[in-house]
Design a protein around this motif. Structure first.
Motif, PDB file in Angstrom:
ATOM      1  N   GLU A   2       0.911  -1.326   0.017  1.00  0.00           N
ATOM      2  CA  GLU A   2      -0.091   0.029  -0.014  1.00  0.00           C
ATOM      3  C   GLU A   2       0.805   1.390  -0.079  1.00  0.00           C
ATOM      4  N   ARG A  52      -6.945   8.585  -2.496  1.00  0.00           N
ATOM      5  CA  ARG A  52      -6.656   9.337  -1.497  1.00  0.00           C
ATOM      6  C   ARG A  52      -5.162   8.778  -0.784  1.00  0.00           C
ATOM      7  N   ILE A  53      -4.097   9.615  -0.976  1.00  0.00           N
ATOM      8  CA  ILE A  53      -3.026   9.484  -0.217  1.00  0.00           C
ATOM      9  C   ILE A  53      -2.500   9.924   0.890  1.00  0.00           C
ATOM     10  N   LEU A  54      -1.636   9.326   1.794  1.00  0.00           N
ATOM     11  CA  LEU A  54      -1.192   9.949   3.129  1.00  0.00           C
ATOM     12  C   LEU A  54       0.271  10.103   2.991  1.00  0.00           C
ATOM     13  N   ASP A  93       3.743   9.685   5.398  1.00  0.00           N
ATOM     14  CA  ASP A  93       3.870   9.008   6.677  1.00  0.00           C
ATOM     15  C   ASP A  93       4.781  10.033   7.597  1.00  0.00           C
ATOM     16  N   ARG A  96       1.335   6.700   0.953  1.00  0.00           N
ATOM     17  CA  ARG A  96       0.870   5.359   0.944  1.00  0.00           C
ATOM     18  C   ARG A  96      -0.672   5.674   0.850  1.00  0.00           C
ATOM     19  N   THR A  97      -1.490   4.643   0.199  1.00  0.00           N
ATOM     20  CA  THR A  97      -2.851   4.951   0.093  1.00  0.00           C
ATOM     21  C   THR A  97      -3.504   5.067   1.571  1.00  0.00           C
ATOM     22  N   ALA A  98      -4.391   6.038   1.452  1.00  0.00           N
ATOM     23  CA  ALA A  98      -5.405   6.228   2.705  1.00  0.00           C
ATOM     24  C   ALA A  98      -6.081   5.092   3.037  1.00  0.00           C
ATOM     25  N   ASP A  99      -6.716   4.153   2.263  1.00  0.00           N
ATOM     26  CA  ASP A  99      -7.540   3.112   2.552  1.00  0.00           C
ATOM     27  C   ASP A  99      -6.886   1.846   2.442  1.00  0.00           C
TER      28      ASP A  99
END
Ligand code: MF3
Ligand code: CO
Length: 266
Positions: free
Chosen positions: A84, A226-228, A230, A237-240
């Motif tokens: 992910e 949606r991405i986040l 770290d 990384r992907t949010a989900d």
């Protein structure tokens, strides 16, 4: 996949294109050695060490190491992003690959004149856990190939983007829209920005001598885009938790067929 520094798209002279070719060849070769080392139980830091050794043998260096980031410069030669994680994973002596992991390795090599090659390969460690992983990887490889096929003088950046998007749609894969491909030369990220979605015949006109890093980042789950970032300031990384694949080549636009600079010519 970052912001460009200037809006002018550089056109490489024949001598500059030759330097881009040398950088691209080294990028491809080093990545091939790193990919061949992928196996269950190896740490991502060991993959990075192998990349460093291969670069040193060629008297070249990675442009990733020391590249400025939000929190700290990137601390390694290669980015290793697993499952992910979409891009910019930091190699670690504590992170070990497991069977079924989907691992992308991203490397930018600089040759002596400062010209760069940028490429990413994604592989499965051993056997994939199910068919969806191989499907994601295959779809992303197809999207890259179909995008590259549009990198011809007289076409537009939007033709590359639209081809990648059409391929992702055909495979029912998600597209990470916040990250893009880019021009490349003596800077890692030059104009133009190359989105992985867009309209045909839109954006800048492609001309012979442009060098482009084309890099679809696709997801197993359409809708998981949606991405986040770290807390390490780098790993995206992907949010989900959707798995991501990333395939990238540096390509020279010519008066004929696109020349893939980061591919090993057999
Ligand atoms: N191919 C990646 C990019 O275009 C390479 C990143 S190197 C890093 O952003 F230094 F940013 F990690
Ligand atoms: Co890139």
């Amino acid at each position: 996949m970052k912001k460009r520094k200037k809006d002018v798209i550089s056109i490489k002279s024949p001598a500059e294109a030759a330097a881009m070719r040398a950088a691209g060849k080294a990028t491809a070769e080093v990545l091939a050695v790193v990919c061949a080392a992928v196996r269950e139980g190896i740490s991502t830091a060991e993959l990075d060490r192998i990349a460093g050794e291969e670069l040193a043998r060629r008297g070249m260096r990675s442009a990733c190491r020391g590249y400025p980031g939000h929190l700290c410069p990137f601390p390694a030669n290669i980015c290793v992003s697993i499952n992910e994680e979409v891009v910019h994973g930091i190699p670690s002596p504590k992170r070990f690959l497991a069977t079924g992991d989907l691992v992308s390795m991203d490397l930018v090599v600089v040759e002596s004149g400062g010209f760069m090659g940028d490429a990413t390969r994604t592989v499965v460690v051993g056997k994939a856990k199910d068919g969806s992983v191989e499907y994601l990887l295959h779809g992303t490889e197809c999207a890259l190939a179909e995008g590259i096929a549009k990198a011809r003088a007289g076409n537009f950046v939007g033709d590359i983007s639209a081809a990648i998007e059409a391929c992702a749609n055909r495979f029912h894969l998600g597209i990470v829209r916040e990250l893009t491909g880019h021009g490349i030369g003596q800077e890692m990220h030059e104009a133009p920005t190359i989105p992985n979605h867009g309209k045909p015949a839109s954006g800048p006109l492609l001309q012979a001598g442009m060098t482009l890093a084309i890099e679809p980042m696709l997801l197993a789950t359409a809708g998981g885009e949606r991405i986040l970032l770290d807390a390490d300031g780098w790993t995206v990384r992907t949010a989900d938790g959707s798995w991501a694949a990333h395939c990238e080549h540096t390509v020279l636009v010519t008066d004929g067929a696109p020349e893939i600079l980061t591919e090993i010519k057999s």
